[in-house]
Design a protein around this motif. Structure first.
Motif, PDB file in Angstrom:
ATOM      1  N   LEU A  91       0.846  -1.196   0.000  1.00 47.01           N
ATOM      2  CA  LEU A  91       0.000   0.000   0.000  1.00 47.01           C
ATOM      3  C   LEU A  91       0.879   1.244   0.000  1.00 47.01           C
ATOM      4  N   GLY A  92       1.980   1.171   0.765  1.00 43.16           N
ATOM      5  CA  GLY A  92       2.872   2.319   0.875  1.00 43.16           C
ATOM      6  C   GLY A  92       3.479   2.734  -0.450  1.00 43.16           C
ATOM      7  N   ILE A  93       3.765   1.745  -1.335  1.00 46.09           N
ATOM      8  CA  ILE A  93       4.332   2.162  -2.626  1.00 46.09           C
ATOM      9  C   ILE A  93       3.232   2.450  -3.643  1.00 46.09           C
ATOM     10  N   SER A  94       1.978   2.304  -3.246  1.00 50.92           N
ATOM     11  CA  SER A  94       0.888   2.535  -4.190  1.00 50.92           C
ATOM     12  C   SER A  94       0.208   3.876  -3.970  1.00 50.92           C
ATOM     13  N   ILE A  95       0.759   4.698  -3.103  1.00 47.21           N
ATOM     14  CA  ILE A  95       0.111   5.994  -2.858  1.00 47.21           C
ATOM     15  C   ILE A  95       1.180   7.083  -2.928  1.00 47.21           C
ATOM     16  N   PRO A  96       0.898   8.153  -3.675  1.00 45.19           N
ATOM     17  CA  PRO A  96       1.921   9.185  -3.827  1.00 45.19           C
ATOM     18  C   PRO A  96       2.129   9.976  -2.538  1.00 45.19           C
ATOM     19  N   ASN A  97       3.326  10.546  -2.396  1.00 38.20           N
ATOM     20  CA  ASN A  97       3.658  11.249  -1.151  1.00 38.20           C
ATOM     21  C   ASN A  97       2.708  12.412  -0.861  1.00 38.20           C
ATOM     22  N   PHE A  98       2.261  13.113  -1.912  1.00 39.07           N
ATOM     23  CA  PHE A  98       1.409  14.274  -1.626  1.00 39.07           C
ATOM     24  C   PHE A  98       0.050  13.834  -1.080  1.00 39.07           C
ATOM     25  N   ALA A  99      -0.394  12.616  -1.487  1.00 39.60           N
ATOM     26  CA  ALA A  99      -1.666  12.120  -0.959  1.00 39.60           C
ATOM     27  C   ALA A  99      -1.505  11.786   0.521  1.00 39.60           C
ATOM     28  N   ILE A 100      -0.373  11.132   0.867  1.00 38.24           N
ATOM     29  CA  ILE A 100      -0.125  10.824   2.278  1.00 38.24           C
ATOM     30  C   ILE A 100      -0.047  12.117   3.081  1.00 38.24           C
ATOM     31  N   GLY A 101       0.695  13.090   2.553  1.00 34.94           N
ATOM     32  CA  GLY A 101       0.857  14.364   3.244  1.00 34.94           C
ATOM     33  C   GLY A 101      -0.474  15.063   3.458  1.00 34.94           C
ATOM     34  N   THR A 102      -1.297  15.098   2.408  1.00 34.46           N
ATOM     35  CA  THR A 102      -2.580  15.775   2.517  1.00 34.46           C
ATOM     36  C   THR A 102      -3.487  15.046   3.507  1.00 34.46           C
ATOM     37  N   LEU A 103      -3.456  13.709   3.471  1.00 30.75           N
ATOM     38  CA  LEU A 103      -4.276  12.947   4.415  1.00 30.75           C
ATOM     39  C   LEU A 103      -3.819  13.191   5.854  1.00 30.75           C
ATOM     40  N   LEU A 104      -2.485  13.245   6.058  1.00 31.12           N
ATOM     41  CA  LEU A 104      -1.964  13.535   7.403  1.00 31.12           C
ATOM     42  C   LEU A 104      -2.462  14.897   7.883  1.00 31.12           C
ATOM     43  N   LEU A 105      -2.379  15.888   6.992  1.00 25.56           N
ATOM     44  CA  LEU A 105      -2.861  17.228   7.346  1.00 25.56           C
ATOM     45  C   LEU A 105      -4.340  17.195   7.706  1.00 25.56           C
ATOM     46  N   LEU A 106      -5.091  16.428   6.911  1.00 26.30           N
ATOM     47  CA  LEU A 106      -6.533  16.323   7.143  1.00 26.30           C
ATOM     48  C   LEU A 106      -6.812  15.742   8.523  1.00 26.30           C
ATOM     49  N   ILE A 107      -6.161  14.609   8.813  1.00 23.27           N
ATOM     50  CA  ILE A 107      -6.408  13.930  10.088  1.00 23.27           C
ATOM     51  C   ILE A 107      -6.024  14.843  11.256  1.00 23.27           C
TER      52      ILE A 107
END
Lengths: 277, 313
Positions: free
Chosen positions: B138-154
């Protein structure tokens, strides 16, 4: 070949991923015939809404239907992913065949050029090309296509070197076959397996790069939807409409995860010995 | 060892020349006249001509290239069209910021990945292993900006925490700097750890099947000593390879993550250059990062050679 098909039907991961991917492709192809809202149609009275019977996944800041935008985004992502990989595979095959088969200075020239392209971090080279050519879907395809050429050139060259001196090539030569015939009819069919695996993985990589470029505003241009662009837009509205972030992320995750797993499974099928621990 | 390093240094020369040619050509890929594109539609013909002369674009291509290279060697990467500042000093300043971010990301990535990778290998084909493998996929299937934006959201929506916006230097105020860097570093660290975890697992399983591990166990060593003392040391090479390859990802990924979290690093500088069609900045930045990438790869190669002297070639 039949044993490969057997392996394929036994490999549950490959089957499940293929079904998911086929489903996505079918939905994308026939999306125009589905009863969906137009992805770019604004409905001012329905801005930033949650999921409802009218808007399956809710709406964005202009009241556009998120579900149809995600499907349109899938269309763009697959288009960019597949066409850029076609460019890289096409050019990579030709360069790799020439370098591997003819050797000598062809090999040095081609492979040193590939080394140079490899010396750039991928996304940076794509950014530089898009910066020069200007943003847009077509230039994104071109940039990602160029960036991935070295991977395929190396792969094809390596495979050619592996089979070049085998007996069946020698017998084709002694029968008087021309170089082009040997290259395309004797050598190429024997390296399709690694090419297929690498292409699958390259498509997921290309989709990731496209989404990053679109996120930065340099890929697919608004108002056309792309997953990266949707996530970039969502940041200002994340507290009002978290769905604007979550749904495109989820769509991207499912698609790329399925492609990656499928590529891994293909690798196991083609290399049954290497697949096991 | 010295001879090997020298040989590798020499082999870099054609690569560096090639990189410089490609970076030089970026501005010539621009459709139409670069100066009029930089200045926009309302520019006077005189202004366009002046900018062309300033950028040296009015000379023959080959002369332009050699002028440019001579300037580069003298440490002159050109001046920004936008700010009129010299590019190289700015690049170095901004790179120091990116370097801190990169270091923290690598640290976080390895702290997450190595123990989990080892766990996955030791418990190979168990439920734990299966779950960890799915997570790393899963970690290699999601781009860094998506992870970053989700972290910001949470963090913002569910915990009411917002990352500070104003950048401070680490040496002036380490705690505030850490608050700024931690989210982008976690974002990149998560993506990094997925790749390292996969490699650690594969490499470790291979090592654990070797005879010397059996011998170490037979001698009655505790399992921890066997795994860390014997297993880890001998599985390091593929893990370092992945680490080296990821430096390129990190330097490129910094462009996106710095933009997302407003970190004034080299990535954001290049991106602003792209947005404002400031070609000297874009060229200088791409060249600078690529050269660092090439040298980091050289260092990684030398480290292999140092860990495993059999690798000399």
């Amino acid at each position: 070949m039949s044993s490969m098909l057997q392996n394929f039907s036994k490999n549950k991961t490959a089957l499940i991923c293929m079904i998911i991917l086929l489903f996505i492709i079918v939905v994308v192809i026939f999306s125009e015939f589905l009863p969906l809202h137009s992805p770019n149609k604004m409905n001012k009275e329905y801005r930033l809404q949650g999921p409802s019977s009218e808007f399956f996944l809710g709406t964005d800041q202009f009241g556009r239907d998120l579900f149809s935008r995600i499907i349109s985004g899938a269309k763009i992502s697959l288009l960019v992913g597949i066409s850029s990989v076609i460019i890289s595979v096409g050019i990579g095959i030709i360069l790799g065949l020439i370098a591997g088969y003819f050797g000598k200075w062809y090999d040095s020239l081609i492979m040193r050029t590939m080394d140079i392209l490899f010396a750039f971090p991928e996304i940076l080279l794509a950014l530089a090309i898009v910066a020069a050519l200007g943003p847009g879907t077509f230039n994104t395809i071109l940039a990602i296509g160029i960036v991935n050429i070295p991977v395929f050139t190396r792969l094809v060259r390596g495979s050619v070197l592996g089979v070049k001196n085998l007996e069946y090539i020698e017998s084709a030569k002694s029968l008087g076959a021309k170089d082009t015939r040997i290259l395309f009819l004797e050598i190429l069919p024997n390296i399709t397996a690694p090419l297929l695996v690498q292409s699958t993985l390259a498509i997921s990589g290309a989709i990731l790069t496209e989404s990053a470029l679109s996120f930065l505003g340099l890929g697919v241009q608004p108002p056309n939807p792309s997953w990266g662009g949707m996530i970039a837009e969502s940041r200002r509205y994340m507290e009002l409409a978290p769905g604007m972030i979550i749904w495109p992320c989820l769509a991207m995750l499912i698609t790329i995860f399925a492609i990656n797993l499928f590529g891994d499974a293909l690798n196991d099928i083609f290399n049954p010995l290497r697949g096991k621990n | 060892m010295g001879k090997y390093i020298l040989k590798r240094l020499f082999s870099l020369i054609p690569i560096i020349i090639g990189i410089s040619i490609i970076v030089f050509l970026i501005i010539h890929l621009v459709p139409g006249d670069p100066a009029s594109i930089i200045l926009g539609n309302n520019a006077t013909p005189e202004a366009i001509k002046a900018l062309n002369a300033k950028l040296g674009l009015d000379k023959p291509l080959i002369v332009q290239y050699f002028d440019w290279v001579v300037h580069l060697i003298q440490g002159n990467f050109g001046t920004s069209v936008q700010t009129d500042q010299s590019v190289l000093p700015t690049l170095i300043n901004k790179f120091l910021v990116t370097f801190q971010l990169t270091l923290l990301s690598v640290l976080i990535g390895w702290i997450i990945a190595i123990p989990l990778g080892i766990l996955s290998a030791v418990k190979a084909n168990s439920v734990v292993d299966f779950i960890l493998r799915i997570i790393s996929m899963l970690g290699i299937s999601i781009p860094n900006f998506a992870i970053g934006t989700l972290l910001l959201l949470i963090l913002s929506v569910y915990f009411g925490w917002y990352p500070p916006i104003d950048y401070v230097n680490f040496w002036d105020d380490p705690i505030s700097a850490l608050k700024i860097f931690i989210l982008p570093a976690i974002t990149m660290g998560i993506v990094l750890s997925a790749g390292i975890m996969r490699m650690t697992r594969t490499s470790f399983i291979e090592t654990l099947n070797k005879d010397f591990i059996r011998t170490a166990r037979a001698k009655g060593n505790p399992e921890g000593t066997v795994i860390v003392g014997h297993g880890l040391r001998n599985s390091m090479i593929p893990i370092i390879t992945i680490g080296g390859m990821q430096i390129g990802y990190l330097l490129g990924g910094a462009v996106i993550v710095e933009q997302l979290f407003s970190i004034p690093g080299i990535g954001q500088y290049i991106l602003n250059g792209i947005y404002h069609r400031d070609f000297p900045v874009v060229q200088g930045g791409v060249l600078f990062i690529s050269l660092i990438f090439v040298f980091v790869n050289l260092i990684v190669d030398i480290i292999y050679c140092w860990i495993d002297p059999r690798i000399k070639y």
